[in-house]
Enzyme design. Structure first.
Site, PDB file in Angstrom:
ATOM      1  N   HIS A 197       0.864  -1.188   0.000  1.00 36.68           N
ATOM      2  CA  HIS A 197       0.000   0.000   0.000  1.00 36.68           C
ATOM      3  C   HIS A 197       0.904   1.244   0.000  1.00 36.68           C
ATOM      4  O   HIS A 197       2.019   1.206   0.533  1.00 36.68           O
ATOM      5  CB  HIS A 197      -0.878  -0.051   1.264  1.00 36.68           C
ATOM      6  CG  HIS A 197      -1.830   1.087   1.373  1.00 36.68           C
ATOM      7  ND1 HIS A 197      -1.458   2.324   1.872  1.00 36.68           N
ATOM      8  CD2 HIS A 197      -3.124   1.191   1.035  1.00 36.68           C
ATOM      9  CE1 HIS A 197      -2.496   3.134   1.839  1.00 36.68           C
ATOM     10  NE2 HIS A 197      -3.520   2.473   1.340  1.00 36.68           N
ATOM     11  N   VAL A 199       1.376   3.840   1.737  1.00 35.12           N
ATOM     12  CA  VAL A 199       2.035   4.339   2.955  1.00 35.12           C
ATOM     13  C   VAL A 199       3.137   3.395   3.452  1.00 35.12           C
ATOM     14  O   VAL A 199       3.896   3.757   4.340  1.00 35.12           O
ATOM     15  CB  VAL A 199       1.056   4.606   4.138  1.00 35.12           C
ATOM     16  CG1 VAL A 199       0.070   5.692   3.792  1.00 35.12           C
ATOM     17  CG2 VAL A 199       0.369   3.338   4.592  1.00 35.12           C
ATOM     18  N   LYS A 200       3.235   2.202   2.881  1.00 33.17           N
ATOM     19  CA  LYS A 200       4.224   1.224   3.364  1.00 33.17           C
ATOM     20  C   LYS A 200       5.603   1.508   2.749  1.00 33.17           C
ATOM     21  O   LYS A 200       5.760   2.448   1.985  1.00 33.17           O
ATOM     22  CB  LYS A 200       3.736  -0.195   3.060  1.00 33.17           C
ATOM     23  CG  LYS A 200       2.344  -0.507   3.661  1.00 33.17           C
ATOM     24  CD  LYS A 200       2.368  -0.655   5.175  1.00 33.17           C
ATOM     25  CE  LYS A 200       1.009  -0.614   5.846  1.00 33.17           C
ATOM     26  NZ  LYS A 200       0.099  -1.697   5.541  1.00 33.17           N
ATOM     27  N   HIS A 201       6.593   0.645   3.051  1.00 35.82           N
ATOM     28  CA  HIS A 201       7.980   0.966   2.654  1.00 35.82           C
ATOM     29  C   HIS A 201       8.174   1.070   1.157  1.00 35.82           C
ATOM     30  O   HIS A 201       8.924   1.916   0.690  1.00 35.82           O
ATOM     31  CB  HIS A 201       8.943  -0.080   3.214  1.00 35.82           C
ATOM     32  CG  HIS A 201       9.074  -0.008   4.692  1.00 35.82           C
ATOM     33  ND1 HIS A 201       8.207  -0.657   5.535  1.00 35.82           N
ATOM     34  CD2 HIS A 201       9.941   0.649   5.483  1.00 35.82           C
ATOM     35  CE1 HIS A 201       8.546  -0.402   6.788  1.00 35.82           C
ATOM     36  NE2 HIS A 201       9.597   0.391   6.787  1.00 35.82           N
TER      37      HIS A 201
END
Ligand SMILES: *Cc1c(COP(=O)(O)O)cnc(C)c1O
Length: 410
Positions: A197, A199-201
């Site tokens: 997603h 917002v993830k790394h």
């Protein structure tokens, strides 16, 4: 600008630290990412093509695992993991109270019952003592969540899993790029799940992955992501065959070649991005050591923290207001703070369906009243980081109890 106007909180009509809201997390898409995606759009295969094994192999190599299976989301990855280890109605799976709802939901998808256990107050990671206390003859697995990006106590969890013959699953959606005692996240459990997603790394828009050293579990998950069918479209094209068999009930959890090309391109930048996240966290740690009522979560020795989130606890005994008011004040200053998470057992669905509620996990419930996630993502500039620190100081200064005013110099 008068000094008073800049000291007055924006929520009370003062000048905000920032005009434009700084989000708590955000993707980074560069020219090479865009080129990688456009190349796929011009190719023969938009899905079930060569970009999928390419991404899977790069991911497996990076996490030092034998296999990686790419799917359409982090939630699909958790569901595939629960399927692969054969979670069925009547089975119990231990999950921490503080996590994203999807961790527990994946157990319910398979008809199992999530058993919520409490977290350690200093790290908000699943507490192995609580795990031991909740293992029953129905327990089939433990899902450890690397909350905020810090790997759990996998040595202790592994001992418990082995002693009671249950599977150990890592929900590593926060910890890609982190490590535990020198071993990379992705090889710390029987199955480790990831989300891409934005917002993830790293991001693929939506997407997920499961890493494992067990080829049989990997094979089961590849069938599961493709309706329970043993071959995919490209394999049948290559064999010049129309024949296939559906051997079990699966879903369409496939990820596209478009997404996997983006994922491979993003993966090359992961280590630099994690380093930048760690740098920002160090700057915050140093700054907040001087601020009364603000305490970052503890980081245990022997872990490398991947800092998906930077979470602080507010010491509410030293503030005149609640977490909600601090949250609103920081938002008004232009800082996109967030709260991760409402304890899952307090959600109406779990109360209704499983009879959970307040009192079940007191440490998690108390922590929930105190936590705030501050912005952290690799493209934050040093000036952005200083804005966050300035806003936190400004808000705390105006809300601390009288005795603590001295820390702010009058
Ligand atoms: C993001 C996340 C998920 C779900 O991932 P999606 O890709 O949004 O489905 C699951 N567990 C945790 C801990 C997460 O942070």
């Amino acid at each position: 600008m008068s000094d008073n106007h800049s000291k007055t909180l924006a929520i009370f009509g003062g000048l905000p630290v920032r005009q434009k809201l700084l989000p708590y997390g955000r993707q980074c898409i560069e020219d090479d990412d865009i080129t990688a995606v456009v190349d796929v759009l011009r190719s023969d295969w938009l899905t079930t093509g060569p970009k999928i094994p390419e991404f899977e192999q790069a991911f497996a190599a990076l996490t030092g695992s034998l296999e990686a299976v790419a799917v359409s989301s982090g939630t699909a990855a958790l569901h595939a993991a629960m399927y692969a280890i054969d979670i069925k109605p009547g089975d119990e799976v231990i999950v921490p109270a503080i996590t994203f709802a999807a961790t527990a939901n994946s157990v319910v998808f398979q008809g199992g019952r999530p058993i919520f256990v409490d977290v350690h107050p200093d790290t908000l990671l699943i507490d192995p003592e609580q795990v031991a206390r909740h293992i029953s003859t129905k327990t089939k697995a433990i899902i450890a969540v690397d909350y905020a990006g810090q790997p759990c106590d996998y040595d202790t969890l592994r001992k418990l899993a082995d002693r009671y013959h249950v599977k150990l699953i890592a929900d590593a959606c926060h910890s890609l790029g982190g490590s535990y005692k020198g071993r990379p996240v992705g090889q710390l459990a029987d199955l480790s799940t990831f989300s891409f997603h934005p917002v993830k790394h790293i991001t693929t828009g939506e997407g997920g992955m499961i890493s494992t050293n067990d080829p049989d579990l990997a094979r089961r998950m590849r069938i599961f992501r493709n309706h329970g069918i043993t071959s995919d479209h490209r394999q049948r094209e290559q064999q010049g065959s129309w024949f296939y068999e559906m051997v079990d009930l699966g879903y369409n959890y496939r990820i596209t070649d478009i997404q996997c090309a983006l994922g491979s391109s993003q993966l090359r930048k992961l280590s630099a991005w994690v380093k930048r996240r760690q740098e920002i966290a160090q700057r915050y740690n140093a700054a907040f050591a001087e601020v009364p009522a603000v305490r970052p979560l503890d980081v245990r020795a022997e872990v490398s923290h991947a800092y998906h989130l930077y979470v602080v606890r507010l010491d509410l005994t030293r503030l005149q207001v609640t977490r909600g008011q601090v949250f609103a004040a920081l938002r008004a200053e232009g800082i996109g703070v967030n709260v991760h998470y409402i304890p899952v057992h307090l959600h109406p669905f779990y109360r209704k369906q499983f009879g959970t509620g307040p009192g079940l996990c007191p440490v998690a419930e108390a922590a929930y009243e105190q936590i705030i996630s501050l912005p952290i993502f690799p493209q934050m500039t040093d000036a952005d980081v200083e804005d966050v620190i300035r806003a936190v100081r400004k808000v705390v200064r105006s809300f601390v109890i009288e005795q603590d005013r001295k820390y702010f110099g009058g």
